[in-house]
Design a protein around this motif. Sequence first.
Motif, PDB file in Angstrom:
ATOM      1  N   PRO A   1      24.903  41.084   0.443  1.00 52.63           N
ATOM      2  CA  PRO A   1      23.564  41.564   0.805  1.00 52.63           C
ATOM      3  C   PRO A   1      23.169  41.100   2.215  1.00 52.63           C
ATOM      4  O   PRO A   1      23.359  39.934   2.571  1.00 52.63           O
ATOM      5  CB  PRO A   1      22.671  40.934  -0.256  1.00 52.63           C
ATOM      6  CG  PRO A   1      23.388  39.693  -0.671  1.00 52.63           C
ATOM      7  CD  PRO A   1      24.864  39.986  -0.521  1.00 52.63           C
TER       8      PRO A   1
ATOM      9  N   ARG B   1      19.938  47.602  -0.020  1.00 56.73           N
ATOM     10  CA  ARG B   1      20.055  46.236  -0.512  1.00 56.73           C
ATOM     11  C   ARG B   1      19.417  46.059  -1.882  1.00 56.73           C
ATOM     12  O   ARG B   1      19.834  45.190  -2.667  1.00 56.73           O
ATOM     13  CB  ARG B   1      19.409  45.265   0.486  1.00 56.73           C
ATOM     14  CG  ARG B   1      19.619  43.797   0.104  1.00 56.73           C
ATOM     15  CD  ARG B   1      19.171  42.877   1.219  1.00 56.73           C
ATOM     16  NE  ARG B   1      17.750  42.900   1.425  1.00 56.73           N
ATOM     17  CZ  ARG B   1      16.886  42.122   0.759  1.00 56.73           C
ATOM     18  NH1 ARG B   1      17.339  41.287  -0.169  1.00 56.73           N
ATOM     19  NH2 ARG B   1      15.606  42.171   1.001  1.00 56.73           N
ATOM     20  N   ARG B   2      18.461  46.904  -2.220  1.00 59.72           N
ATOM     21  CA  ARG B   2      17.729  46.700  -3.475  1.00 59.72           C
ATOM     22  C   ARG B   2      18.609  46.924  -4.711  1.00 59.72           C
ATOM     23  O   ARG B   2      18.238  46.508  -5.813  1.00 59.72           O
ATOM     24  CB  ARG B   2      16.498  47.604  -3.531  1.00 59.72           C
ATOM     25  CG  ARG B   2      16.802  49.079  -3.519  1.00 59.72           C
ATOM     26  CD  ARG B   2      15.510  49.887  -3.469  1.00 59.72           C
ATOM     27  NE  ARG B   2      14.681  49.623  -4.634  1.00 59.72           N
ATOM     28  CZ  ARG B   2      13.420  50.027  -4.757  1.00 59.72           C
ATOM     29  NH1 ARG B   2      12.848  50.675  -3.758  1.00 59.72           N
ATOM     30  NH2 ARG B   2      12.736  49.781  -5.849  1.00 59.72           N
TER      31      ARG B   2
ATOM     32  N   ALA C   1      21.408  45.518  -5.154  1.00 61.32           N
ATOM     33  CA  ALA C   1      22.247  44.324  -5.323  1.00 61.32           C
ATOM     34  C   ALA C   1      21.962  43.613  -6.638  1.00 61.32           C
ATOM     35  O   ALA C   1      22.880  43.149  -7.325  1.00 61.32           O
ATOM     36  CB  ALA C   1      22.051  43.373  -4.150  1.00 61.32           C
ATOM     37  N   ASP C   2      20.685  43.508  -7.012  1.00 64.14           N
ATOM     38  CA  ASP C   2      20.339  42.799  -8.247  1.00 64.14           C
ATOM     39  C   ASP C   2      20.954  43.465  -9.465  1.00 64.14           C
ATOM     40  O   ASP C   2      21.443  42.794 -10.382  1.00 64.14           O
ATOM     41  CB  ASP C   2      18.819  42.736  -8.401  1.00 64.14           C
ATOM     42  CG  ASP C   2      18.186  41.730  -7.459  1.00 64.14           C
ATOM     43  OD1 ASP C   2      18.933  40.900  -6.913  1.00 64.14           O
ATOM     44  OD2 ASP C   2      16.963  41.788  -7.247  1.00 64.14           O
TER      45      ASP C   2
ATOM     46  N   LYS D   1      19.921  32.427 -10.135  1.00 60.83           N
ATOM     47  CA  LYS D   1      20.314  32.983  -8.840  1.00 60.83           C
ATOM     48  C   LYS D   1      20.305  31.935  -7.736  1.00 60.83           C
ATOM     49  O   LYS D   1      20.557  32.249  -6.582  1.00 60.83           O
ATOM     50  CB  LYS D   1      19.380  34.136  -8.447  1.00 60.83           C
ATOM     51  CG  LYS D   1      19.334  35.259  -9.469  1.00 60.83           C
ATOM     52  CD  LYS D   1      18.379  36.368  -9.042  1.00 60.83           C
ATOM     53  CE  LYS D   1      18.325  37.479 -10.093  1.00 60.83           C
ATOM     54  NZ  LYS D   1      17.403  38.573  -9.691  1.00 60.83           N
TER      55      LYS D   1
ATOM     56  N   PRO E   1      24.530  31.908  -3.570  1.00 60.78           N
ATOM     57  CA  PRO E   1      23.223  32.253  -2.998  1.00 60.78           C
ATOM     58  C   PRO E   1      23.305  32.290  -1.466  1.00 60.78           C
ATOM     59  O   PRO E   1      23.808  31.355  -0.844  1.00 60.78           O
ATOM     60  CB  PRO E   1      22.312  31.110  -3.464  1.00 60.78           C
ATOM     61  CG  PRO E   1      23.049  30.419  -4.558  1.00 60.78           C
ATOM     62  CD  PRO E   1      24.503  30.614  -4.274  1.00 60.78           C
TER      63      PRO E   1
ATOM     64  N   PHE F   1      19.816  36.529   1.959  1.00 59.42           N
ATOM     65  CA  PHE F   1      19.128  37.729   1.497  1.00 59.42           C
ATOM     66  C   PHE F   1      19.485  38.098   0.056  1.00 59.42           C
ATOM     67  O   PHE F   1      19.428  39.259  -0.325  1.00 59.42           O
ATOM     68  CB  PHE F   1      19.450  38.905   2.427  1.00 59.42           C
ATOM     69  CG  PHE F   1      18.990  38.688   3.836  1.00 59.42           C
ATOM     70  CD1 PHE F   1      17.640  38.690   4.154  1.00 59.42           C
ATOM     71  CD2 PHE F   1      19.906  38.450   4.848  1.00 59.42           C
ATOM     72  CE1 PHE F   1      17.209  38.476   5.451  1.00 59.42           C
ATOM     73  CE2 PHE F   1      19.489  38.240   6.147  1.00 59.42           C
ATOM     74  CZ  PHE F   1      18.129  38.249   6.456  1.00 59.42           C
ATOM     75  N   GLY F   2      19.875  37.116  -0.753  1.00 59.98           N
ATOM     76  CA  GLY F   2      20.189  37.382  -2.154  1.00 59.98           C
ATOM     77  C   GLY F   2      21.403  36.597  -2.611  1.00 59.98           C
ATOM     78  O   GLY F   2      21.561  35.422  -2.279  1.00 59.98           O
ATOM     79  N   GLU F   3      22.268  37.243  -3.371  1.00 60.11           N
ATOM     80  CA  GLU F   3      23.487  36.614  -3.860  1.00 60.11           C
ATOM     81  C   GLU F   3      24.703  37.407  -3.386  1.00 60.11           C
ATOM     82  O   GLU F   3      24.766  38.631  -3.538  1.00 60.11           O
ATOM     83  CB  GLU F   3      23.508  36.586  -5.389  1.00 60.11           C
ATOM     84  CG  GLU F   3      22.692  35.492  -6.010  1.00 60.11           C
ATOM     85  CD  GLU F   3      22.874  35.462  -7.518  1.00 60.11           C
ATOM     86  OE1 GLU F   3      23.577  34.566  -8.015  1.00 60.11           O
ATOM     87  OE2 GLU F   3      22.324  36.340  -8.190  1.00 60.11           O
TER      88      GLU F   3
END
Length: 569
Positions: free
Chosen positions: A206, A229-230, A232-233, A250, A275, A278-280
């Motif tokens: 991400p 990017r959204r 990714a979760d 996370k 981690p 910008f996320g994982e």
Amino acid sequence: MALARPKKIRLGDLLVEHQVITQEQLSAALETQQSSGHKLGRVLIDQGYLSEEQLMDFLARQLNIDYIDVRRREVKPDTVRLIPEVQARRFRVIALEEDPEGVLIGMADPTNIFAYDEVARIVQRPLKLAVVKEADLLKAIDTVYRRTTEISGFAAQLEQQMSANDGTLANRALADAIADAPVVRLLQTMFEDAVQVNASDIHIEPEEHDLRIRFRIDGVMQVQTTAERRIADALLSRLKLMAKLDISEKRVPQDGRFHIHIQDKNVDVRLSTLPVEFGESAVMRLLNQSAGILDLAQLGIPGHMLTRLRRLIHSPHGLVLVTGPTGSGKTTTLYSMLKELNNPSVKIITVEDPVEYRLPGVNQVQVNTKIDLSFARVLRSMLRQDPDIVLVGEMRDAETASIGLRTSMTGHLVLSTLHTNDAISSTLRLVDMGAEPYLIAGALRGVLSQRLVRRICENCTEPEPLDTNTQILLGHELGGMATEITFMRGKGCTYCNDSGYHGRIGIYELMEISGELAEALHNNDLTSFARLAVQQPGYQSLRHSAIQLAAQGLTTVDEVVRVSFGMED
């Protein structure tokens, strides 16, 4: 090239008539064909009555069409995709070229009138025929029909669905019942594409605005696609579920693994999450269990070095190390050693993190730090199991190194790995880890250091001109013979995605611990140790091993420079 519909020919009778095969060979092949169900041409080739080139040339002459070597021909993906992948594989056809007069079609069996009619219906343009080798055709299909468009499409669907559901798909993806959800189809397609191109790793990264998906192919990173990017979760949640990780956590790194079946291959996937800003970030190592474990002779170790290595691993006791950076093939080499040593007369115990390949007849222990099942703890306990050979996945700390060294001095053969640049520096690394020099001198028998370099694609190889400075540099290693050698490179073609490389091959450096080296180690004289090591008879540095491969036309000078120059000999 023929614009007309192909004619049906009696292949066997024509081959006999033109004295390519005998009547007896045809009768035997027809009998085999009845039981196997294979095409007559394939049966004749498999039984050795004629070569594939002979058959292709014969068909081309009889049908008055060209025989085309797909390996040497540049094909455009847009042209190939005029025929959908399903039909291309089913009918063994490939679109090679298009012009105002029609489309040039390569067929493995140009006498297949039904296949011709179906392709003509799909393309809706006049067809020109050529005959191609079936194996080359299938290889081109595997290369060209990448799933990049599908992956991007599924990623877009996932982003749209998340927007419509206000981002709740990440939770919905946790249910096994939604096997048709875009996130599941995206992951399935991504794995299929990675396996098809022999990627060793998949990276999901991400960034501030995008999600980048990259593959590591032949040791080099290649961008597969970028997406919003959204999503990714949703991807990470599904992967964590598959690997039985904590989907709600996370903030800390996690490691897990799961198994998938892709394209008739059993693949183990090792998942690591981390981690990042910008996320994982997630990295998946793909281990093809269907490929099996290579024999030592299949690794590409030079013959003189392989003989010495075999002598080391067949010793009744002592420590043998395999060193190199991450991704250099150390584990593959270790398992090849175990495969050769594994027989009912010896007991082998391994301690690994993780267990990458299952070996029948070998007792393999998986490290689990959550319950304090560490390398050191397993090593202390396994000696009571009366092993003959012990494999330690990696010597990570002083305690593991010390126990491994002492184990090798009490009648056991110990195999292990270290992360070092070359064979000589492995002893320095052991000393830095706190191992006593006298222990190393008494236990260490030999060190194999290795790297992987990219192979030149055999389908687009060509001579590589070298500048004067490079010739001087190589001449220093080859004894002034660089000007007499034709070095090669890959021009870039469909098979290698225009990279000029396809596959990898190992370069090796073997150091045996002689009496002089052991004495230098025992006295903690590491300077003399390094000097004496390079003076050993038959010693060959990693750099020299790489240059030898380049001189044989197996890799390029650029690869030699990339992998080996900058390392100390």
